[in-house]
Write a protein that holds these residues in place. Sequence first.
Motif, PDB file in Angstrom:
ATOM      1  N   THR A 133       0.932  -1.106  -0.155  1.00  0.00           N
ATOM      2  CA  THR A 133       0.101  -0.079  -0.034  1.00  0.00           C
ATOM      3  C   THR A 133       0.942   1.430  -0.100  1.00  0.00           C
ATOM      4  N   LYS A 134       0.005   2.393  -0.496  1.00  0.00           N
ATOM      5  CA  LYS A 134       0.991   3.689  -0.475  1.00  0.00           C
ATOM      6  C   LYS A 134       1.217   3.931   1.184  1.00  0.00           C
ATOM      7  N   GLU A 135       0.343   3.994   1.862  1.00  0.00           N
ATOM      8  CA  GLU A 135       0.724   4.100   3.285  1.00  0.00           C
ATOM      9  C   GLU A 135       1.753   3.231   3.928  1.00  0.00           C
ATOM     10  N   GLY A 136       1.898   1.889   3.557  1.00  0.00           N
ATOM     11  CA  GLY A 136       3.098   1.039   3.818  1.00  0.00           C
ATOM     12  C   GLY A 136       4.456   1.695   3.358  1.00  0.00           C
ATOM     13  N   LYS A 137       4.274   2.061   2.290  1.00  0.00           N
ATOM     14  CA  LYS A 137       5.572   2.699   1.468  1.00  0.00           C
ATOM     15  C   LYS A 137       6.029   4.005   2.218  1.00  0.00           C
ATOM     16  N   MET A 138       5.033   4.856   2.632  1.00  0.00           N
ATOM     17  CA  MET A 138       5.071   6.196   3.218  1.00  0.00           C
ATOM     18  C   MET A 138       5.643   5.759   4.669  1.00  0.00           C
ATOM     19  N   LEU A 139       5.106   4.818   5.271  1.00  0.00           N
ATOM     20  CA  LEU A 139       5.580   4.349   6.631  1.00  0.00           C
ATOM     21  C   LEU A 139       6.947   4.141   6.827  1.00  0.00           C
ATOM     22  N   LEU A 140       7.317   3.298   5.848  1.00  0.00           N
ATOM     23  CA  LEU A 140       8.825   3.057   5.636  1.00  0.00           C
ATOM     24  C   LEU A 140       9.825   4.064   5.440  1.00  0.00           C
ATOM     25  N   LEU A 141       9.193   5.175   4.659  1.00  0.00           N
ATOM     26  CA  LEU A 141      10.082   6.379   4.922  1.00  0.00           C
ATOM     27  C   LEU A 141       9.960   7.175   6.060  1.00  0.00           C
TER      28      LEU A 141
END
Length: 270
Positions: A133-141
């Motif tokens: 998910t987009k949110e998952g990728k953003m959380l990684l950052l």
Amino acid sequence: MQNKLKDKFPEWCFNNEQGQNSLILTDDLDSLLGCAIEKFVKGNDINYFYSFKSLNVADRTDKRKAIGIDLALHKGKSWCNHVVRINEDDYVNPQTANINALLKIHSGNYFKKYAMSTVLTMWSFYNLPLPETKEGKMLLLCIDSGYLGHYSDSFKDVHTAYLKLLGFEELIDLLNKTHKFEYEMLQGKYNTKAKIKLNNDGYLQTNLPLAELQGLFGIPLELPTQQFTKMFQFQDDIGSTYSIRSKEQIDKRIISFALTGSKKFKYTYA
């Protein structure tokens, strides 16, 4: 990860034998998720908790060599993202899997440093698929505020260059389509800066929403349930590169060491 960077990593990182090492957890999400990656990929599990004041152990009979996760160890295996040189020729732990160590970042070129998380290094090295998910990728950052460099005019090019080295062009595209405040909101929503601590009975506790984070990252994420007891007590100190030009000038047995700015450093010693 591009081979010109990956080939610089210590030999032990390429060992795919399962369960050969134990892990040293520190006090934040970067370390905990890094430990989860090690367990997911290599079956290594947490046996130590490093509080920067002490080293605590769960199973004293475990004789496996330990790997520090998000820990700037002066000696021994570790995954790390800190700047660990005062000058270009300063001693660096040859067993550290640390982009800043491998690329000879020091106080003199501090603002050319890799300024993202240990987790992002490990994610790239092990060639894990990015969260769905987009949110998952953003959380990684969000981990270690790894998104910040993209929104600094003076640092954006350096930040982008590292993401390309890691093979994360998809994250560059994401950063170009999102705003700094969106990451700040996610950090608040998921309490990503919450610490991990030992309670008075020797059990680990945290306010990190582990179940929610696990779902977004797609990797099992949990604290050890064992009781920990103190193994070693340490002291810590700070210093300035104005007066200390090399770690060799520190007349103490260093356990961990990292620059906290271009002119300041912090270290733990026995």
